[in-house]
Design an enzyme around this catalytic site. Sequence first.
Site, short mmCIF file in Angstrom:
data_model
loop_
_atom_site.label_atom_id
_atom_site.label_comp_id
_atom_site.label_asym_id
_atom_site.label_seq_id
_atom_site.Cartn_x
_atom_site.Cartn_y
_atom_site.Cartn_z
N CYS A 1 -36.83 10.89 -54.68
CA CYS A 1 -35.79 11.66 -53.99
C CYS A 1 -36.09 11.75 -52.49
O CYS A 1 -37.18 11.37 -52.03
CB CYS A 1 -35.76 13.07 -54.57
N HIS B 1 -46.33 13.90 -57.75
CA HIS B 1 -46.83 13.94 -59.13
C HIS B 1 -46.71 12.57 -59.77
O HIS B 1 -45.91 12.36 -60.70
CB HIS B 1 -46.07 15.01 -59.94
N HIS C 1 -43.54 20.41 -52.19
CA HIS C 1 -43.43 21.67 -52.96
C HIS C 1 -43.52 22.91 -52.07
O HIS C 1 -43.13 23.99 -52.49
CB HIS C 1 -44.61 21.81 -53.92
N CYS D 1 -40.18 20.14 -48.49
CA CYS D 1 -38.81 19.64 -48.57
C CYS D 1 -37.84 20.71 -48.05
O CYS D 1 -37.98 21.89 -48.40
CB CYS D 1 -38.47 19.31 -50.02
N HIS E 1 -46.52 26.68 -61.32
CA HIS E 1 -46.16 25.50 -60.52
C HIS E 1 -46.34 25.82 -59.04
O HIS E 1 -45.94 26.90 -58.58
CB HIS E 1 -44.70 25.10 -60.80
N GLU F 1 -44.77 24.97 -56.44
CA GLU F 1 -43.54 25.33 -55.72
C GLU F 1 -43.20 26.80 -55.97
O GLU F 1 -42.82 27.53 -55.04
CB GLU F 1 -42.36 24.45 -56.18
N THR G 1 -36.57 24.43 -57.61
CA THR G 1 -35.57 23.38 -57.35
C THR G 1 -35.36 22.40 -58.49
O THR G 1 -34.31 21.79 -58.59
CB THR G 1 -35.95 22.58 -56.09
N CYS H 1 -32.00 21.76 -56.63
CA CYS H 1 -31.73 20.67 -55.69
C CYS H 1 -30.75 19.68 -56.31
O CYS H 1 -30.83 19.39 -57.49
CB CYS H 1 -33.08 20.02 -55.43
N SER I 1 -39.94 11.80 -58.53
CA SER I 1 -41.22 11.44 -57.93
C SER I 1 -41.68 10.07 -58.40
O SER I 1 -42.85 9.75 -58.36
CB SER I 1 -42.26 12.51 -58.28
S1 SF4 Z 1 -36.26 19.77 -53.71
FE1 SF4 Z 1 -37.71 18.50 -54.77
S2 SF4 Z 1 -36.41 17.12 -55.98
FE2 SF4 Z 1 -35.12 17.97 -54.40
S3 SF4 Z 1 -35.17 16.51 -52.69
FE3 SF4 Z 1 -36.73 18.08 -52.35
S4 SF4 Z 1 -38.59 17.26 -53.19
FE4 SF4 Z 1 -36.89 16.10 -54.05
#
Ligand code: SF4
Length: 277
Positions: A12, A40, A72, A94, A122, A124, A160, A188, A260
């Site tokens: 992504c 990951h 994350h 991100c 996790h 994130e 996300t 996301c 990923s």
């Molecule tokens: S939130 Fe996570 S899945 Fe979405 S674009 Fe960002 S890294 Fe990728």
Amino acid sequence: MRVEVAQYAGVCYGVERALKLAEEAAESGTTVHTLGPLIHNPQAVEALRAKGVEVATCLDEVDAGTLVIRSHGVDPAIIETAREKGLDVVDATCPHVSKAHVAAGELRDAGYTVVIVGEADHPEVEGIMAHAGGQALVVESAEELPERLPSRRVGIVVQTTQSESLLAEVVAALVPRVTELRVYNTICSATAKRQRSAAELAESVDVVVVVGGHNSGNTTRLVEICRESNPRTYHVETADELDSSWFAGASSVGVAAGASTPEQQMRGVIQAIEAME
Ligand code: SF4
């Protein structure tokens, strides 16, 4: 055997961006560490190591050079400490995760009980939790909501990579129990698109192969989603894990890949399936 690839599959925007930032940092010649594996996906982490990007498990292991914060995101205190140690911090959080951070902070400041829909351990979620002031409730299902909520004003933020159906389930369980509910749908679109296209694919093929790290939450979720409609769903990291018996009698195979999963890895699996004919 016909091989069909999900409309949205593979790495992504956020992961691609983090990989690029880490590679650029390594090219500048300084020592580069990521805090935890950048992605990951063990094969991608190994490829980064070959380019000079090492993995640190905690900040204590890094005394100099550049520290890359992965997509994350982290507790902002970690970035502050890294800067105090004199490290050059490249924040590859991100932008979608940053939105969840902002939402959690807003809800906390406005006095809501913050509910994070996601996996408590996790990284994130740990970052979102820090932005929520460390006081949020984390639930992975509606059943995990406590019997007594700390208040009747509740705000939701979502990890996300979670599914829309799980968010809807938690919202439905909260509605009768609160006087005010604010929902930040921070799922996301990359994840949702991969989930929807994988689900559609799983319904139309005999066998599904999902490609991605066994340690990848978003890949594992794709496996679960595909398995709901297609029990012949398998999860592999690389082509080496494919087993020809999975495809017995199958005339069509669907391939999906987590956010990923590098393109090259997915292609390798597709080629190996095609070679089994
Ligand atoms: S939130 Fe996570 S899945 Fe979405 S674009 Fe960002 S890294 Fe990728």
